[in-house]
Motif scaffolding. Structure first.
Motif, mmCIF file in Angstrom:
data_model
loop_
_atom_site.group_PDB
_atom_site.id
_atom_site.type_symbol
_atom_site.label_atom_id
_atom_site.label_comp_id
_atom_site.label_asym_id
_atom_site.label_seq_id
_atom_site.Cartn_x
_atom_site.Cartn_y
_atom_site.Cartn_z
ATOM 1 N N THR A 142 35.792 33.621 28.887
ATOM 2 C CA THR A 142 34.989 32.899 29.858
ATOM 3 C C THR A 142 35.465 33.144 31.278
ATOM 4 O O THR A 142 36.616 33.534 31.496
ATOM 5 C CB THR A 142 34.995 31.379 29.559
ATOM 6 N N CYS A 143 34.576 32.930 32.223
ATOM 7 C CA CYS A 143 34.919 32.836 33.639
ATOM 8 C C CYS A 143 33.842 32.011 34.321
ATOM 9 O O CYS A 143 32.730 31.868 33.804
ATOM 10 C CB CYS A 143 35.072 34.208 34.297
ATOM 11 N N THR A 144 34.181 31.464 35.465
ATOM 12 C CA THR A 144 33.242 30.650 36.241
ATOM 13 C C THR A 144 32.898 31.371 37.528
ATOM 14 O O THR A 144 33.794 31.854 38.224
ATOM 15 C CB THR A 144 33.869 29.276 36.563
ATOM 16 N N PHE A 166 43.942 35.699 20.686
ATOM 17 C CA PHE A 166 43.670 36.542 19.515
ATOM 18 C C PHE A 166 42.617 37.615 19.791
ATOM 19 O O PHE A 166 42.392 38.495 18.960
ATOM 20 C CB PHE A 166 43.216 35.699 18.325
ATOM 21 N N HIS A 167 41.961 37.539 20.958
ATOM 22 C CA HIS A 167 40.852 38.452 21.254
ATOM 23 C C HIS A 167 41.091 39.279 22.511
ATOM 24 O O HIS A 167 40.153 39.903 23.013
ATOM 25 C CB HIS A 167 39.552 37.662 21.378
ATOM 26 N N ARG A 168 42.302 39.277 23.011
ATOM 27 C CA ARG A 168 42.587 40.018 24.238
ATOM 28 C C ARG A 168 42.666 41.516 23.970
ATOM 29 O O ARG A 168 42.861 41.954 22.852
ATOM 30 C CB ARG A 168 43.886 39.506 24.863
ATOM 31 N N ARG A 169 42.498 42.294 25.039
ATOM 32 C CA ARG A 169 42.581 43.754 25.031
ATOM 33 C C ARG A 169 41.516 44.411 24.148
ATOM 34 O O ARG A 169 41.737 45.460 23.548
ATOM 35 C CB ARG A 169 43.974 44.227 24.617
ATOM 36 N N GLN A 170 40.363 43.728 24.074
ATOM 37 C CA GLN A 170 39.241 44.281 23.310
ATOM 38 C C GLN A 170 37.992 44.461 24.180
ATOM 39 O O GLN A 170 36.942 44.817 23.665
ATOM 40 C CB GLN A 170 38.935 43.382 22.109
ATOM 41 N N GLY A 217 36.942 40.117 28.045
ATOM 42 C CA GLY A 217 37.136 39.562 29.376
ATOM 43 C C GLY A 217 36.445 40.403 30.437
ATOM 44 O O GLY A 217 35.805 39.878 31.352
ATOM 45 N N GLN A 218 36.564 41.717 30.318
ATOM 46 C CA GLN A 218 35.895 42.599 31.279
ATOM 47 C C GLN A 218 34.384 42.440 31.201
ATOM 48 O O GLN A 218 33.696 42.421 32.229
ATOM 49 C CB GLN A 218 36.285 44.053 31.024
ATOM 50 N N ARG A 245 41.534 45.399 38.439
ATOM 51 C CA ARG A 245 41.182 46.679 39.072
ATOM 52 C C ARG A 245 40.194 47.455 38.198
ATOM 53 O O ARG A 245 39.258 48.076 38.705
ATOM 54 C CB ARG A 245 42.434 47.513 39.340
ATOM 55 N N ASP A 246 40.396 47.430 36.889
ATOM 56 C CA ASP A 246 39.510 48.156 35.975
ATOM 57 C C ASP A 246 38.074 47.624 36.007
ATOM 58 O O ASP A 246 37.135 48.351 35.680
ATOM 59 C CB ASP A 246 40.044 48.112 34.542
ATOM 60 N N VAL A 247 37.913 46.364 36.389
ATOM 61 C CA VAL A 247 36.580 45.780 36.514
ATOM 62 C C VAL A 247 35.954 46.145 37.861
ATOM 63 O O VAL A 247 34.750 46.039 38.033
ATOM 64 C CB VAL A 247 36.633 44.250 36.321
ATOM 65 N N GLY A 248 36.791 46.590 38.818
ATOM 66 C CA GLY A 248 36.272 47.000 40.119
ATOM 67 C C GLY A 248 36.807 46.225 41.300
ATOM 68 O O GLY A 248 36.474 46.522 42.450
ATOM 69 N N PHE A 249 37.644 45.228 41.051
ATOM 70 C CA PHE A 249 38.218 44.457 42.153
ATOM 71 C C PHE A 249 39.275 45.282 42.869
ATOM 72 O O PHE A 249 39.992 46.063 42.249
ATOM 73 C CB PHE A 249 38.838 43.150 41.650
ATOM 74 N N GLU A 250 39.344 45.108 44.181
ATOM 75 C CA GLU A 250 40.353 45.762 45.003
ATOM 76 C C GLU A 250 41.309 44.710 45.540
ATOM 77 O O GLU A 250 40.884 43.633 45.933
ATOM 78 C CB GLU A 250 39.689 46.475 46.189
ATOM 79 N N GLN A 251 42.565 45.057 45.586
ATOM 80 C CA GLN A 251 43.575 44.162 46.147
ATOM 81 C C GLN A 251 43.816 44.630 47.585
ATOM 82 O O GLN A 251 44.768 45.339 47.877
ATOM 83 C CB GLN A 251 44.857 44.231 45.316
ATOM 84 N N ASN A 252 42.912 44.203 48.489
ATOM 85 C CA ASN A 252 42.959 44.739 49.837
ATOM 86 C C ASN A 252 42.883 43.686 50.937
ATOM 87 O O ASN A 252 42.660 44.014 52.081
ATOM 88 C CB ASN A 252 41.835 45.767 50.040
ATOM 89 N N LYS A 253 43.039 42.434 50.590
ATOM 90 C CA LYS A 253 43.041 41.365 51.582
ATOM 91 C C LYS A 253 44.284 40.517 51.374
ATOM 92 O O LYS A 253 44.930 40.579 50.341
ATOM 93 C CB LYS A 253 41.799 40.485 51.443
ATOM 94 N N THR A 254 44.588 39.725 52.376
ATOM 95 C CA THR A 254 45.692 38.789 52.272
ATOM 96 C C THR A 254 45.112 37.427 51.926
ATOM 97 O O THR A 254 44.226 36.932 52.620
ATOM 98 C CB THR A 254 46.454 38.697 53.612
ATOM 99 N N GLY A 255 45.577 36.843 50.850
ATOM 100 C CA GLY A 255 45.078 35.539 50.431
ATOM 101 C C GLY A 255 46.034 34.427 50.814
ATOM 102 O O GLY A 255 47.249 34.597 50.803
ATOM 103 N N PHE A 256 45.471 33.313 51.193
ATOM 104 C CA PHE A 256 46.237 32.109 51.483
ATOM 105 C C PHE A 256 45.636 30.965 50.694
ATOM 106 O O PHE A 256 44.444 30.959 50.409
ATOM 107 C CB PHE A 256 46.162 31.762 52.980
ATOM 108 N N GLN A 257 46.473 30.003 50.366
ATOM 109 C CA GLN A 257 45.982 28.805 49.706
ATOM 110 C C GLN A 257 46.861 27.631 50.079
ATOM 111 O O GLN A 257 48.003 27.801 50.501
ATOM 112 C CB GLN A 257 45.951 28.994 48.190
#
Length: 153
Positions: free
Chosen positions: A64-66, A91-95, A98-99, A133-145
């Motif tokens: 799942t994801c929201t 039990f269902h990871r790496r199949q 999630g992607q 990354r494999d889904v297409g996300f880029e790690q190119n910003k600085t995040g703050f929280q």
């Protein structure tokens, strides 16, 4: 990935299964009562384009994801998407489940005219970062929280 895998937006009938999978994401979180989950699900469903995406194998929720689509006054009024609560049952990871769920949420964001989709992860695990990354996300910003509830260890 199994042939009987399907992705769709969650409905009220999925809430018990969602409540059962979320502890794999945050094991120390307090349990959420079904009544509270129904109220929150109702709130999410009022955001146009938003939803909880579920991946099912033989009608069993495994991933799942929201996605929340946020209205925006910049970028010509194009909204943006936020993805949270990405989890696949251990039990269902790496199949690929999630992607597939993430790709469905991203496609839905594009259909809602979002100009970007963002997510944050607290994980430093190379496999988790590769997953995004494999889904297409880029790690190119600085995040703050800023947090009211402490981050998980």
């Amino acid at each position: 990935m199994q042939h009987d895998f399907a992705v769709r937006i969650a409905n009220r009938g999925d809430l018990k299964a969602l409540i059962n999978i979320y502890p794999q994401l945050q094991p120390d979180d307090p349990a959420l009562a079904l009544d509270d989950a129904e109220r929150i699900w109702e709130q999410i469903s009022h955001y146009p384009g938003s939803g909880i995406f579920v991946g099912l194998v033989s009608d069993i929720l495994v991933s799942t994801c929201t996605l929340i689509v946020v209205p925006n006054l910049t970028r010509g009024g194009a909204p943006y998407g936020l993805i949270e609560n990405v989890v696949t049952h251990a039990f269902h990871r790496r199949q690929g489940y999630g992607q597939a769920v993430l790709r469905a949420a991203i496609a839905s964001a594009w259909n809602s005219r979002c100009y970007k989709v963002m997510l944050l992860t607290g994980s430093k695990e190379p496999t988790t970062l590769k997953f995004y990354r494999d889904v297409g996300f880029e790690q190119n910003k600085t995040g703050f929280q800023i947090r009211q509830i402490p981050a998980r260890a």
